[in-house]
Each structure stands twice: as C-alpha cells, then as structure tokens.
Design a protein around this motif. Sequence first.
Motif, short mmCIF file in Angstrom:
data_model
loop_
_atom_site.label_atom_id
_atom_site.label_comp_id
_atom_site.label_asym_id
_atom_site.label_seq_id
_atom_site.Cartn_x
_atom_site.Cartn_y
_atom_site.Cartn_z
N PHE A 1 23.87 51.91 48.38
CA PHE A 1 22.72 51.41 47.65
C PHE A 1 23.00 51.28 46.22
O PHE A 1 22.15 50.51 45.57
N ARG A 2 24.40 51.55 45.63
CA ARG A 2 24.77 50.95 44.51
C ARG A 2 25.39 49.29 44.54
O ARG A 2 25.16 48.54 43.87
N LEU A 3 25.83 49.09 45.72
CA LEU A 3 26.34 48.00 45.92
C LEU A 3 25.53 46.93 46.42
O LEU A 3 25.56 45.86 46.14
N LEU A 4 24.42 47.26 47.23
CA LEU A 4 23.69 46.22 47.93
C LEU A 4 22.43 46.16 46.91
O LEU A 4 21.38 46.51 47.20
N THR A 5 22.64 45.22 45.88
CA THR A 5 21.69 44.83 45.11
C THR A 5 21.78 43.25 44.68
O THR A 5 22.91 43.22 45.08
N GLY A 6 20.64 42.92 44.17
CA GLY A 6 20.80 41.28 43.92
C GLY A 6 19.86 40.97 43.01
O GLY A 6 18.94 41.66 42.55
N SER A 7 19.93 39.97 42.51
CA SER A 7 18.89 39.19 41.71
C SER A 7 18.28 37.97 42.38
O SER A 7 18.61 36.74 42.30
N ARG A 8 17.71 38.11 43.56
CA ARG A 8 17.30 36.91 44.29
C ARG A 8 15.80 36.58 43.80
O ARG A 8 14.77 36.82 44.15
N ARG A 9 16.06 35.43 43.08
CA ARG A 9 14.99 35.07 42.16
C ARG A 9 13.73 34.54 43.36
O ARG A 9 14.21 33.78 44.22
N GLY A 10 12.58 34.84 42.98
CA GLY A 10 11.65 34.66 43.92
C GLY A 10 11.44 35.30 45.08
O GLY A 10 10.46 35.42 45.91
N ASP B 1 16.33 57.71 80.79
CA ASP B 1 16.49 56.89 81.92
C ASP B 1 16.31 57.82 83.24
O ASP B 1 16.58 57.57 84.28
N GLY B 2 15.79 58.99 83.01
CA GLY B 2 15.52 59.78 83.88
C GLY B 2 16.42 60.95 84.03
O GLY B 2 16.18 62.34 84.20
N GLU B 3 17.94 60.71 83.90
CA GLU B 3 18.90 61.71 83.87
C GLU B 3 19.13 62.16 82.49
O GLU B 3 19.43 63.22 82.17
N SER B 4 18.97 61.26 81.47
CA SER B 4 19.08 61.60 79.96
C SER B 4 17.71 61.53 79.16
O SER B 4 16.94 60.65 79.76
N PRO B 5 17.45 62.48 78.55
CA PRO B 5 16.12 62.57 77.62
C PRO B 5 16.12 61.14 76.85
O PRO B 5 17.11 60.65 76.40
N THR B 6 14.71 61.01 76.26
CA THR B 6 14.64 59.99 75.11
C THR B 6 15.36 60.36 73.93
O THR B 6 15.17 61.47 73.64
N ARG B 7 16.03 59.65 73.28
CA ARG B 7 16.63 59.88 71.99
C ARG B 7 16.02 59.12 70.98
O ARG B 7 15.80 58.00 71.17
N TYR B 8 16.33 59.60 69.74
CA TYR B 8 15.76 59.11 68.69
C TYR B 8 16.69 58.87 67.55
O TYR B 8 17.79 59.66 67.57
N ARG B 9 16.72 57.98 66.57
CA ARG B 9 17.68 57.72 65.66
C ARG B 9 17.64 57.03 64.59
O ARG B 9 16.36 56.36 64.57
N TYR B 10 18.10 57.17 63.49
CA TYR B 10 18.05 56.43 62.18
C TYR B 10 18.94 55.25 62.34
O TYR B 10 20.22 55.41 62.73
N LEU B 11 18.58 53.98 61.71
CA LEU B 11 19.73 53.11 61.32
C LEU B 11 20.43 54.00 60.16
O LEU B 11 19.93 54.62 59.36
N GLU B 12 21.78 53.66 60.12
CA GLU B 12 22.59 54.15 59.39
C GLU B 12 22.13 54.20 57.86
O GLU B 12 22.10 55.28 57.20
N SER B 13 21.77 53.28 57.27
CA SER B 13 21.28 52.80 55.79
C SER B 13 19.86 53.88 55.67
O SER B 13 19.93 54.58 54.53
N ILE B 14 19.18 54.03 56.64
CA ILE B 14 18.10 54.73 56.43
C ILE B 14 18.53 56.33 56.62
O ILE B 14 17.97 57.27 55.56
N ARG B 15 19.12 56.80 57.36
CA ARG B 15 19.83 57.99 57.22
C ARG B 15 20.76 58.50 56.09
O ARG B 15 20.24 59.64 55.64
#
Length: 886
Positions: free
Chosen positions: A406-415, A490-504
């Motif tokens: 979150f400190r690394l991925l900053t920018g000055s993308r004009r427009g 898939d019937g044998e495994s339950p539905t799973r939920y997850r975050y994308l790593e940046s959101i987590r």
Amino acid sequence: MGRPTGTVTFLFTDIEGSTRRWEEQTAEMREALAQHDATLRSAVESHNGWLFKHTGDGILAAFASPKEAVLAAIDAQRALSLPVRMGITTGEAESRGHDYFGPALNRAARIMAAGHGGQVLLAQSTASLVDGVDLLDLGEHRLRDLSRPQLLYQLRAEGLKDSFPPLRTLNEAAGNLPIQPTSLLGRDQELAGVLDGMAQHRLLTLTGTGGVGKTRLALQAAASVGPDFPGGTWLIELAAANDPGEVERLTGATAGALPPISRDSLLDFLHGKHLLLVLDNCEHVLDACAGLASAVLANCPNVWIIATSREALGVPGEWTIRVPSLRVPPEGVHDVAEVASAPAVELLIERARAVRPGFAVSERTAADIADVVRRLDGIPLAIELAAARLRMMSPAELRGHLAHRFRLLTGSRRGSLERHQTLKAAIDWSFRLLSKEEQQLARRLAVFTDGWTLEAAEAVCTGRDVSEPDVLDLLTELVDKSLVQMDEGDGESPTRYRYLESIRLYMADSLDGVDERAAVEQHFLAWALDVVNSVPQRRWAHTPAHALLLLRESRNLAAAMERALDDGHADAAARLAGNSGVVIWFGTGAYDDGIRLSAAAYEAGGGSDLDRFNLGNNIALMWMWSGAIGRSIEWFDRMIALARQSNELTGTDVAPSIVTLSLIDDARRETLERECGQLAAAAAGTVEADYVAFILTFSRLLQGDSKLYVEAMHDIWQRRGEERFGPINDYLVQNLALATWIATGDGGSEAKQAVAGLRGSMNPTALIQALCLQAIIDPLSSLAALREAQSLLRYHRASGFATFFFGAAARIAARMGNREGAGRLLGAGRKWTMYSPALQPGWERVAVGDLLDDLPTAEFEALLQEGARFSFDEALDLAVPASDSE
C-alpha cells in the motif's frame, strides 16, 4: 515450414456471425467448421506458412513472405463456404515457444475485426511489400485499441467478393469515447462475452473488484460496436456524481439533451435515438442508475446500456458479467515462455517497457515476475502501478517490497480518477460504501489466510453487532459488491469464499485499528482446533476425505499454528501441527515452513505423547524428503526413544518410523528390519503392518530380491486396493505398477492409472515417484512424464525424491545412446537422495537396468563424481534436455 522469425507476416481469420450460427445451426456448423479448418490449414501450408494457433472460429498463421500470406488468403477465400474475414500485417514479433507476442499481432487482430465475411484487409506494412496483386486503397481508419490511424487496403482477386459495407472502424462513429493510449491485453474471452451479451440484452452490467479493469473493458466493447449505433456511443462518467439527481443530468448533458433535464425530458430525448450509453462507476449512485436503466429499457427501444459497477443494478432485463482478474502463471511454473504468455505478465511487460525499454522476462527474473503478478492477484490496476516501480528496481526487489504494497503501489497517473492513483484508494472506495455491519464482517474475515466456508465464518466472525444468523446475508452482500470472491462447491467440497490478497491485507490492517482482533483470533484458533480434532490422530486412520479437509484448510491451519505459538498456547500448537502437518506440509511441499513450525511446537513442550510423536515423526520425514539424512536420523531416533518410554504409544505406532529409518541408516539396517518384522507379525492384518511389509520388501528389491518384492506388492494390494489413494495407497499404487513391470515387462497401463489417480491426491511426492516410474516403464510418454516431475521437484524442493527423477532421466538418456549424460544423472541422483549409500545403487539397477554395463568402471565413477558436483537446479536442468531429442 518452420516457424518464421524476425520480420513476420501474420494472417488472422475469423468467421463472421459465428455465435448466431452456432445457436441456430449447431450440427451444420460443426461440419462446416471442420471443412473450414481443413481449408485454412491447406492454404497456409501450401504457401509455406506456419499455423500456430486456433482461436475457436479462426486461425492465426505466420509467413516469412508477405506475398505467400496474400496468396494463401486468396486460395482460402475461394474455397471457403463460411463468411470469413481476414486481416494481414507485417512486423517484428517476439517468438516464445509455439506462440508470438507483440504489437504486430494486436494490429492484425484489429484489422481483421474491421472487415466483413469474405473480405481480406491488408495493413500498409504488408501492402508496400507485395506486387502483382490488386489492392483497393480504403484510406486511413481509426481502429479500436490502436492509438494511431491505420492505412488499410482491400485485396481483390478473381473469385473473391468485391463489394462490402463500410468497415467497422471508429471513423464515422459518433459519441465521446476516448482513444485509448494503450492496448487491452488478455481480455479476448471477456470481450467476446460482452459482445455476445449485447447481441441478446440491452442492459449489460460489468461487475468486479476495484481496479480489475471494468471501465477499460466496457470502453473496448463500446468501441467495437460503435459503428452499429448511428446515434453514437456515449461515456457517462459518474465517479464525480455527488447525489442521485446528477445521474440523469450528466447522462442527458453528455448525450446532447438540452437543459433543463428531468427524467421525462431525458426519456423523450432518447426515445427516437439508436445509441449506446456507457454508465461508468455506478456503485455509489446505484439506485439512481437502476431507476434510469429501468426507465430506458421500458421507453427507449433502440437504446443500449453498458454499466460498470462493483455490484449489479438489480433491474429486470439486466445481464451481469463479472470481470475476473487477469490470468496469472500457475504456482510452481517458472518456464520463461509459460510465464511470459500469462495475460497478467503480458500487461506487466508492456507497461514496464514504457518506463524501462527492452524489459522482458528472463530465466533469472521469471520466478520473481510470476510471483509478483500472483501476489497482486492479476488485478490490472495493481500491475500497472507495480510496473511503474520497475523503472528503479528489479523484479526481485519489487517482489520483496510487496509486503508493504500500500506504500509501494502509488502513482501519479495524470487524468486518472483519484481512487486509481493508489491501490489502497481503490479498496478504500469500496470499503466506505459498506454498511457498519458489512465493514465489521469484512474486517473479521481477514483472519482467514486462505479462504473460508460459511460455517467457518459463522464460527469465527460472530460477536458484537454481528450474530450468527446475520453472517449469511452480510457475506452475500460482500460477494455482490465484489469484495469477496466465491468458489462454488462441487458436491463433495462446500462452497468457499476468499479475498484477493490485496483486499485481505487491507482488511487485516483495518482490523488492527479496532479492539476486536483478540476476540476474533481466539475464535479462529478454536475453529482450527475443531477442524484438526475432527481428524483421527493416527495417520493410518486418515481417509482421503480427512486429507482433503486438512489440505483445503492448510494455510489457515498454518496461520493458527503461528498464532498459537505467538500466544503461548503450547498444547494447541502441538495438536495443530502434529495432527494436520502430515497432510499440510507433505501435501504442499512447504518443508521449510513445516520444519520451522513443527520444531517450534515440539520445543514448546505442549501436547500429549501422541501429539509430540506425530510432530517429531513429521519433522524426521520432512528432513528425509529434503535430503538432510543426518537430521532425519536424529529425529527418528528421538521419536523411537519417546515411543519406547511412553505408555500412550504402541509398537504399532512406532513400527512405520523404525522401518523408514532402516532405509537411510546402513549401520543399523539389519537390526531395525528384524525388529520391524517382529512388530509387523504381531500386528498382522493392520494397515501399519502392511506399510511395514511394503517398506521391507522394497528394501529387499533394492538389495536384489525382486521376486519377494513382486509377490508382496500383489499380496498387499489384494488387501488394500479398495482403499485406493489413502495414506498407504498413494505409494502402493505406483509400486504395483513397478512390480508388474518387473514381473511381466509391461506395467504401462498401471503406471498411467497411478499418475491419473495421484493427480487428484494430496501427495505431490507420491505423484513425483509415479511420474518417474511412468517415464521408466512407458517409453511413449516418458518425456512428458519426466518434464512434469521436473516441474514438481523444482516447485516443492523435494530433493530427497530426486533420486527417482534422476534414475528415470538416466534411463532415457542411456536408451538414446547418451551414456555419459546418463552417468552424470546417476551421480546427481546419488547426491540428491533419501536412500542410504548401500541401497542407492539398487535403485539405479532398477531404473537403468543393464544399459550402462559396458561402460568402463573408471569412466563410470568419474561421471558419477561429475554429476554430484551439480547444484539441485543445475541437475534438474541437465536431466530433461538430455532427452529432448527423443
């Protein structure tokens, strides 16, 4: 014809209206497509071209000669019955494996898409290089996704259709769509889905996580269909709308309605027009956008809408498409061509070249680049921000700094919008739109390192302001608002939920800022213990279902171990690591983490004797499979001593440890094997006894007694075969193939079955062995099996199992006549093995047979010593090229 390199002419083709034809004439289309494919292949190959890719309803071909490409197009068009459009361009392209990459390919695709069925369009780059053909100058055209206008020519020849409608370009399209300065990469499938959806629905909403590229995809789709809307394609930018009333005002003002603008006046203005509205960034004025869209659908029959939003508008007639992240290289894949071909990496490369010309994936950087885009979850915004940092740091340095993204991925993308200036701002925007209860659940879910089930969320995340019955509704909202990803069961495994790593990571930072972290982590540890306690403590009682449960939760359980150790919960750490580690660490190959956590849990002193025995035994096996035999022996001895002093542990518990130790300790083998034989006899009929018998007879095979081994394998299989792919059978199933081969000379079918079954197991080391056996037994599939084993070994760093790989590679090399290479590979196998020096030559005899018997002893010993000097990765690289000419 070989693959053209350097300056290449590309021919791209596509069937016009193929989607409708498939829907209305499926059987006829199937037959026509087969003829279409054969016609195009014949035309390409007869003119010395190289057909390098099928695109479903078209082909991509490369030619060294521009004239040959043109002649191939003429021949194909004369013979084709389907309406096929073609585009031809010439330029430099980068060749990787069986594919090409570069601007020339993008240009060919856009030129082809501008044409009509039966039409062949040429770029000026090709037209200027061919003579003796009739070309119609069509003038300059703006093409979607290309920043500069292109001078296009239509190919004319006898037998080709001559008259066509205007090209599908942006020249005549009304509206305010901005010209995109960069190309859209990796979105061909998603773009096709949007265009197909627009053919059937007037309201299309693109949903997805912030920064995933919804707006870019919407603009690309709008540009593609712009010529179909005489009233224009209009981008309505709603990010700055501060109240719902601005939605109608901005829409009307942008499309040309005169003020004052109301709902009724806007509908009157739109009623007689044939146009496309792109409502961009609807999530913060969702109700207003939904009301406008519903009214337009009901009152303006020739107006289409593409909306972008973190969640669907929820109105009748809406077709929703969730925009996924860009595809990233799979875990463990470090091959340069395979890494570079992943769309997420293509985007990183293109954007990095803007600040660092010549940037490319290399052998040295492939692993770092692959890990960067994986850890950024393939999110285009994050990748573009990361690419800008490559101006002043290497891929390895960028990878190392992602812990502080979150400190690394900053920018000055004009427009750019303010929330697209940093990764954190993009997630902030979504988080602020949540209700108080949704924010609380979103923060608490960050305690899960690698996804969760509904039941797990209910167990861990309930508390102040969030009751257990609330979790389902709140989680549904988080999914709908594109913050949580859902992986359907898939019937044998339950539905799973997850975050994308940046959101987590964002949510975890938010959880640090409130006083509920301690309570959430206590709930998380209690849940993890419940998971582990649902599995029998003794390894041999594990079923495939138990293994699947533990592997599915492996990263969460590892995180729980870390927390238990940090908080001083020694008993919990011992139970977690002892009872689940056998699957977690062996199923993922993460031996370094496994040894570190398991040793820390053992030294913490908690747990029962069985917990501690499981812990130490796991450590001993991980050291052995990592090739550190001395440390493995040390831990096996500690566990055997613990078992002999304990009232809780039995001879049946300790027998597998003793028999495994016999494989690596030459000095005590006879004594250990004798003790194991007595223990197995006392426990006859049990799984543990069969495992001991299995190892003992395999040891006999390595000592030259193949008859005993073959008989024992078939005998054990008769008792255990119905338990296929349980703890013992992961190894037993492949040894049945080996026994069959030794007895009959043909175990190929059994080897393939073993590999197929083990691909669905949770035991990569067993799969490595099975692949190596397949390479030895089945010459037809040996190279492919060896390459797969190489990839697994490199990823899991299971160097103790490399002896199987090097034995198989040596057999292939010797069979090809490369006896020196075979000798070096056996030398590498002696270095990277879990067997004792006395047993290792026995495996070499099984693997290579008599193929090296006539090699002089002194020469053979020199080759062994040379092979032993290679590093692990050097030896792996040596193995597959040695058989590359097979």
